[in-house]
Scaffold this active site. Structure first.
Site, mmCIF file in Angstrom:
data_model
loop_
_atom_site.group_PDB
_atom_site.id
_atom_site.type_symbol
_atom_site.label_atom_id
_atom_site.label_comp_id
_atom_site.label_asym_id
_atom_site.label_seq_id
_atom_site.Cartn_x
_atom_site.Cartn_y
_atom_site.Cartn_z
ATOM 1 N N LEU A 38 0.874 -1.163 0.000
ATOM 2 C CA LEU A 38 0.000 0.000 0.000
ATOM 3 C C LEU A 38 0.917 1.220 0.000
ATOM 4 O O LEU A 38 1.929 1.240 0.701
ATOM 5 C CB LEU A 38 -0.892 0.026 1.246
ATOM 6 C CG LEU A 38 -2.073 -0.949 1.294
ATOM 7 C CD1 LEU A 38 -2.833 -0.791 2.599
ATOM 8 C CD2 LEU A 38 -3.020 -0.737 0.116
ATOM 9 N N ASP A 39 0.561 2.231 -0.769
ATOM 10 C CA ASP A 39 1.382 3.438 -0.838
ATOM 11 C C ASP A 39 1.589 4.052 0.550
ATOM 12 O O ASP A 39 0.777 3.854 1.458
ATOM 13 C CB ASP A 39 0.713 4.500 -1.727
ATOM 14 C CG ASP A 39 0.497 4.013 -3.143
ATOM 15 O OD1 ASP A 39 1.267 3.135 -3.570
ATOM 16 O OD2 ASP A 39 -0.429 4.511 -3.797
ATOM 17 N N TYR A 40 2.628 4.842 0.662
ATOM 18 C CA TYR A 40 2.957 5.561 1.906
ATOM 19 C C TYR A 40 1.752 6.344 2.431
ATOM 20 O O TYR A 40 1.456 6.328 3.623
ATOM 21 C CB TYR A 40 4.122 6.509 1.611
ATOM 22 C CG TYR A 40 4.611 7.323 2.793
ATOM 23 C CD1 TYR A 40 5.390 6.745 3.789
ATOM 24 C CD2 TYR A 40 4.305 8.681 2.890
ATOM 25 C CE1 TYR A 40 5.860 7.489 4.858
ATOM 26 C CE2 TYR A 40 4.760 9.436 3.955
ATOM 27 C CZ TYR A 40 5.540 8.841 4.942
ATOM 28 O OH TYR A 40 5.993 9.589 6.006
#
Length: 244
Positions: free
Chosen positions: A102-104
Site C-alpha cells: 500500500l502506498d505511503y
C-alpha cells in the site's frame, strides 16, 4: 508439499541455489536417507538434515494489518521512515513481509506473512483476488468517466482490467466526491493513477477489503492473525475463483 531446496532456504540456512548444490553433493538427508534429486518434495512432518544438522522449520504465520497513512509497506527503509514491521516488533518471531504494497499515503488492509507461496497466490494478477478501496476525490467524475474505469482505462503501463466502480457521495459545493473501486491488479499506485487519468485526483485513499476480509474490529496500527479457515478460504479462492 514443498521443494526440498525451498524449505532449506526458507529455514535461513543458505540460499536456494546453495541448497541445490548441497543436495547434489549428497549432504542433505530426508528422514535419515540421503537425497540427491533436486525435484524432491517434502511435507511438514519430514525430518530434514543438512550436513548432519536438523533443519528447524519456521512456522507459517498470516496477519491482517490496518496500515496507517505515513507508513511504508517494506521490511526496511533507507530513509528512516516507519515501516509496517515496526508495529510487529516484540510480537512476532518469524521473519514476515507484506503481501503486495500500500502506498505511503494510503491506509487500510494489508496482509503480512512468511509464506512466499501464499503471497504469490494473493498478488499474482492471474488469480484475480479483489481489493476494494474508498477514494476521496478532488472533483466529481462524470458518468462517462465512471464507464471508462469500469471498462478499463489506458495508463502509461498499459490498459487496466475492468474495475467495479460506484459513486458513493457527491459534494457539488466543495467539488468533491467519494468513490468505491474494486480492482484485482496490483500495479504501482494504480488506483490513484486511474482517477488521475479521468481528471479527479485522489485526496485520500483507504483499502477497505481484501477478498472477503475487512477491517472490522481494528483501529489503524492494529493487527490480528488470520484464522486457519480464512487462510484456507483465500487459497481456495485464488485457485478456483470461488469461496469454498
Amino acid at each position: 508439499m514443498e521443494r526440498l531446496q525451498k524449505v532449506i532456504a526458507q529455514a535461513g540456512i543458505t540460499s536456494r541455489r546453495k541448497a541445490e548444490e548441497l543436495i547434489l553433493e549428497g549432504k542433505v538427508k530426508v528422514n535419515g536417507e540421503v537425497v540427491t534429486q533436486l525435484g524432491t518434495k517434502v511435507s511438514a512432518t519430514d525430518v530434514i538434515e543438512v550436513n548432519g544438522i536438523k533443519v528447524e522449520r519456521e512456522q507459517k504465520v498470516y496477519f491482517l494489518f490496518y496500515k496507517p497513512r505515513g507508513v511504508v509497506s517494506t521490511v526496511s527503509d533507507d530513509r528512516g521512515r516507519k515501516t509496517v514491521l515496526d508495529f510487529f516488533k516484540g510480537y512476532v518471531e518469524q521473519r514476515i513481509f507484506p503481501v503486495g504494497r500500500l502506498d505511503y499515503d494510503t491506509s487500510g488492509l494489508l496482509l503480512l506473512t512468511n509464506d512466499g507461496e501464499f503471497a504469490n497466490l494473493m498478488t499474482h494478477p492471474k488469480y484475480k483476488i479483489e481489493k476494494t478501496y474508498i477514494a476521496r476525490l478532488k472533483g466529481i467524475p462524470s458518468f462517462e468517466d465512471i464507464k471508462k474505469l469500469r471498462k478499463g482505462i489506458m495508463l502509461e503501463d498499459g490498459m487496466t482490467a475492468p474495475a467495479k466502480v460506484e459513486l458513493k457521495k457527491i459534494d457539488r459545493k466543495a467539488n468533491k466526491a467519494i468513490c468505491e473501486i474494486t480492482i484485482h491488479e496490483g500495479r504501482n499506485r494504480q488506483v490513484r493513477r486511474m482517477f488521475e487519468a479521468i481528471g479527479t485526483p485522489v485526496v485520500k485513499l483507504k483499502r477497505e477489503r481484501f477478498a472477503f476480509l475487512d477491517l472490522k474490529g481494528l483501529n489503524a496500527g492494529e493487527f490480528r492473525e488470520l484464522t486457519p479457515h480464512e487462510v484456507k478460504q483465500l487459497r481456495v479462492l485464488a485457485e478456483t475463483g470461488k469461496i469454498g
